[in-house]
Write a protein that holds these residues in place. Structure first.
Motif, short mmCIF file in Angstrom:
data_model
loop_
_atom_site.label_atom_id
_atom_site.label_comp_id
_atom_site.label_asym_id
_atom_site.label_seq_id
_atom_site.Cartn_x
_atom_site.Cartn_y
_atom_site.Cartn_z
N ASP A 4 19.49 28.13 -34.41
CA ASP A 4 19.51 28.01 -32.95
C ASP A 4 20.09 26.65 -32.59
OD1 ASP A 4 19.14 28.36 -30.27
OD2 ASP A 4 16.98 27.96 -30.32
N ARG A 5 21.28 26.66 -32.02
CA ARG A 5 21.95 25.41 -31.64
C ARG A 5 21.60 24.98 -30.22
NH1 ARG A 5 27.13 23.62 -33.80
NH2 ARG A 5 27.41 23.28 -31.60
N THR A 8 20.23 21.33 -29.97
CA THR A 8 21.21 20.26 -30.15
C THR A 8 22.16 20.18 -28.95
OG1 THR A 8 22.68 21.72 -31.40
CG2 THR A 8 21.14 20.36 -32.67
N ILE A 9 22.51 21.32 -28.38
CA ILE A 9 23.39 21.30 -27.21
C ILE A 9 22.67 20.69 -26.02
CG2 ILE A 9 24.58 22.79 -25.54
CD1 ILE A 9 25.25 24.63 -27.92
N ARG A 10 21.42 21.06 -25.83
CA ARG A 10 20.64 20.46 -24.73
C ARG A 10 20.47 18.96 -24.93
NH1 ARG A 10 18.24 24.44 -21.46
NH2 ARG A 10 18.17 26.47 -22.47
#
Length: 120
Positions: A4-5, A8-10
């Motif tokens: 689940d990326r 990291t994106i948030r």
């Protein structure tokens, strides 16, 4: 294995938001400290957020998404806007100071000319 990326994106978006707010704050502070002019300080304080909102609006209209590349591009473009704003403000301040000095010089020369006995 799936990962689940989202986290990291948030986190990246949060860091870019922090960097942009910090950049705006530092620019406003530096301009105020060096130029000591409230008018010159207000210009970038208004121009930078407006340019960022405009960039996000264009990205939305063109269907771009916020990813690490676009966030990096927004951060870099903010630096360009800041640099251009500082150059324009410095030029404006220097030009207005030259005009003031020129006007004062003309005024004092005219005053001296009128006060001298040979002018009558």
């Amino acid at each position: 294995m799936l990962t689940d990326r989202t986290t990291t994106i948030r986190a990246s978006v949060g860091e870019v938001e922090f960097e942009l707010v910090l950049t705006i704050g530092l620019v406003v502070m530096v301009i105020f400290i060096f130029l000591r002019n409230l008018y010159a300080t207000i210009i970038p304080a208004i121009a930078i957020p407006i340019s960022l909102v405009g960039a996000l609006a264009v990205m939305y209209l063109l269907g771009y998404s916020l990813n690490n590349l676009t966030l990096m591009a927004l951060t870099i473009s903010t630096g360009f806007v800041v640099d251009d704003a500082i150059v324009m403000i410095e030029n404006h301040i220097a030009l207005s100071r030259r005009r003031t000095r020129t006007a004062r010089g003309c005024h004092s020369r005219e005053r001296n000319r009128l006060a001298s006995p040979s002018s009558h």
